[in-house]
Design an enzyme around this catalytic site. Structure first.
Site, PDB file in Angstrom:
ATOM      1  N   ASP A  52      14.228  -5.807 -18.871  1.00  0.00           N
ATOM      2  CA  ASP A  52      13.094  -6.140 -20.118  1.00  0.00           C
ATOM      3  C   ASP A  52      14.032  -5.754 -21.313  1.00  0.00           C
ATOM      4  OD1 ASP A  52      10.158  -6.145 -20.759  1.00  0.00           O
ATOM      5  OD2 ASP A  52      10.715  -4.243 -21.698  1.00  0.00           O
ATOM      6  N   GLU A  76      28.202  -3.361  -5.196  1.00  0.00           N
ATOM      7  CA  GLU A  76      28.325  -2.515  -4.207  1.00  0.00           C
ATOM      8  C   GLU A  76      27.444  -2.851  -3.029  1.00  0.00           C
ATOM      9  OE1 GLU A  76      27.553   1.650  -4.963  1.00  0.00           O
ATOM     10  OE2 GLU A  76      28.823   1.388  -7.001  1.00  0.00           O
TER      11      GLU A  76
HETATM   12  C1  NOJ Z   1       8.921  -7.866 -22.719  1.00  0.00           C
HETATM   13  C2  NOJ Z   1       7.816  -7.801 -21.847  1.00  0.00           C
HETATM   14  O1  NOJ Z   1       7.574  -8.759 -21.224  1.00  0.00           O
HETATM   15  C3  NOJ Z   1       6.569  -7.672 -22.685  1.00  0.00           C
HETATM   16  O2  NOJ Z   1       5.311  -7.614 -21.991  1.00  0.00           O
HETATM   17  C4  NOJ Z   1       6.290  -5.983 -23.326  1.00  0.00           C
HETATM   18  O3  NOJ Z   1       5.367  -6.038 -23.949  1.00  0.00           O
HETATM   19  C5  NOJ Z   1       7.766  -5.898 -23.950  1.00  0.00           C
HETATM   20  N1  NOJ Z   1       8.917  -6.465 -23.146  1.00  0.00           N
HETATM   21  C6  NOJ Z   1       8.018  -4.586 -24.198  1.00  0.00           C
HETATM   22  O4  NOJ Z   1       8.316  -3.969 -22.851  1.00  0.00           O
END
Ligand code: NOJ
Length: 550
Positions: A211, A262
């Site tokens: 993310d 690993e």
């Molecule tokens: C991207 C994620 O897909 C989204 O749903 C989220 O709100 C933001 N990153 C923050 O984590």
């Protein structure tokens, strides 16, 4: 049992995104859960995917749909238990589906024990060093430390009340205030995440979707940046914003890659980074991540020349670093492509649609969406699908505002509706409470009343359904090796794209009038009437087997 260990499986994989809250609910509380997912994995295998990616199912107050993680190494009770996660991974592997889980390294939840400890420990403490705490500007520190804005509107800083009751320092959150950003200059943060990676790798996961990985390292000194960013992040006057795509991110990716390497088999990292293809390609150099989402592709309008340009740029950029290009049209953050393409002109991807807003043309949207999917799956590389797109599911564009959960709805003062419309629970059956999603008739987000007409069981029995098209396309893609092929453009009229990929010629007609087709056997058509009498209808696509591609 792990899936047959195909070499470099991820280079061509079709990865199906499961949004756990909305996929299937086994315990009848109206919220999806891990046992629900396990019970429906056959569907994903039958669609023809190679892997699933699970959005976060970790303990979370759900301030941002689980992307506010309170504990990275556990399962939220609303989703089940660690034993349920193990059972899910086992069942997926039995079905030859690999399992990718979400890693959220830019921020955690304000309930994470490290942040709770940082709040308690006070200014200047080592505990605060794991986050970005700063004194405020202004006479009494009453102004945020810099001018950054949150992705969810408002300042990217929140002021805390210190333990003596006085207004105190500020902490940085690029997203909601409930999502404090980790400070990746602190070695203990690296150690935390190394432990988390190993925790899930030891349990057998095949990879991580990472993310907002391009935000983890901030420019030194956190300099002011008076611009806001939405969609693909571009440099402003040649300078990248100080919170995006800083050089230091690559060292972290290399560190993670060494950990993955690993492990046996091929475990992967996929970057969630809204960057142009040339910049995203730097993340997938051979010692960093394996894949990066192609959000520039997802962001394209329904336009032949724009698609062609993106395909060229994306393949060139990824070829240069030896990485596969990925393709994606929908996910849990953007309006579903079956609705997006039902508008003429550009659409704000994350803004959401309300009942009083202009509504998409459903039939047009679905027709183009099926064509867009067939074009995407005819490209070499790896592709991501979002749950429900195989049903041609539209965005829920008339949700009552009272049920909205996306934090941006409140944070924007009810100006931006946000992303709930693509997160509505799936319809599995034409009838029954919540169309087979749950035994409860009250799912966490209400389903549109006509969702039953999109149900998986209805489409199962219909050879012309969107589901049938996805299955045919994925089956053909696999048997003819389109994912590992290479593409060559062939001449075609304006508004039409034609390319060859191995034995297949892919043709997409972005216009409204029929266009002549090369002579060949129709392998897959986006809609049943698409290719007949030597022409391809408007808003449709086809895969042909053509003997002479000249
Ligand atoms: C991207 C994620 O897909 C989204 O749903 C989220 O709100 C933001 N990153 C923050 O984590």
């Amino acid at each position: 049992m792990t899936p047959t260990d195909d070499h470099d499986w991820w280079r061509t994989a079709v990865i199906y995104q499961v949004y756990p809250r909305s996929f299937a609910d086994a315990d009848g509380d109206g919220t999806g859960d891990l046992r629900g997912i396990t019970g429906r994995l056959d569907h994903v295998a039958e669609v023809g995917a190679d892997a699933i990616w699970l959005s976060p199912f970790y303990p979370s107050p759900q301030a941002d749909g689980g992307y506010d993680v309170a504990d990275y190494r556990a399962v939220d009770p609303m989703y089940g238990t660690l034993a349920d996660a193990d059972a899910l991974i086992d069942r997926a592997h039995e079905l030859q589906l690999r399992v990718v889980v979400d890693l959220v390294p830019n921020h955690c939840s304000d309930r994470h024990e490290r942040f709770v400890a940082a709040l308690a420990a006070g200014p200047g403490s080592p505990e605060r060093g794991m986050f970005h705490f700063r004194d405020g500007r202004g006479v009494d520190g009453e102004l945020p430390p810099n001018d950054w804005t949150s992705m969810f509107e408002g300042p990217a800083w929140t002021r805390v009340t210190e333990s003596d009751g006085t207004p105190g320092q500020w902490y940085l959150h690029l997203f909601a205030p409930e999502q404090p950003d980790w400070n990746w200059d602190d070695e203990r943060v690296h150690a935390e995440f190394a432990t988390t990676l190993r925790f899930w790798l030891d349990r057998g996961v095949d990879g991580f979707r990472v993310d907002v990985c391009d935000a983890i390292v901030k420019a030194p000194g956190l300099p002011d940046w008076p611009h806001t960013t939405h969609g693909v992040v571009e440099p402003v006057e040649g300078v990248m914003p100080p919170m995006w795509d800083q050089e230091g991110i690559h060292d972290v990716f290399r560190e993670w890659r060494r950990i993955l390497d690993e492990y046996d088999g091929q475990r992967i990292l996929c970057a969630e980074a809204w960057l142009p293809p040339e910049r995203a390609a730097r993340i997938v150099r051979s010692d960093e991540m394996h894949q990066a989402f192609n959000f520039a592709y997802l962001s394209l309008p329904w336009d032949a020349s724009a698609v062609r340009e993106n395909v060229d740029v994306s393949l060139r950029a990824n070829d240069a670093v030896g990485a596969p290009t990925t393709w994606v049209l929908s996910n849990h953050d953007v309006m579903r492509h079956a609705s997006r393409y039902g508008y003429d002109g550009p659409v704000e991807l994350e803004a959401g649609v309300g009942a009083d807003d202009p509504q998409p043309d459903r039939a047009l949207g679905l027709r183009r969406a099926r064509a867009a999917t067939l074009l995407m799956l005819g490209l070499p590389g790896s592709a991501y699908l979002y749950q429900g797109e195989e049903l041609g599911l539209p965005e829920a564009t008339a949700l009552p505002d009272t049920v909205r959960q996306d934090p941006i709805w409140e944070r924007s003062g009810h100006r931006i509706r946000g992303r709930d419309g693509c997160r509505v629970p799936l319809p599995w059956t034409a009838d029954g409470p919540s169309f087979g999603f749950s035994s409860s008739a009250d799912p966490w987000l209400p389903q549109p009343t006509d969702f039953g007409s999109y149900a998986a069981d209805v489409q199962q029995a219909d050879d012309d359904s969107t589901l049938a098209m996805y299955r045919r396309a994925l089956d053909t893609r696999r048997s003819l090796g389109l994912g590992s092929g290479s593409m060559t453009w062939l001449p075609s009229p304006d508004d039409v794209l034609t390319w060859s990929n191995g034995a297949v010629v892919v043709v997409g007609n972005f216009g409204t009038d029929p266009v002549p087709l090369p002579v060949g056997e129709v392998l897959v058509a986006s809609v049943p009437d698409a290719a007949a009498d030597g022409v391809l209808a408007g808003g449709s696509a086809v895969w042909l087997r053509v003997d002479d591609q000249g």
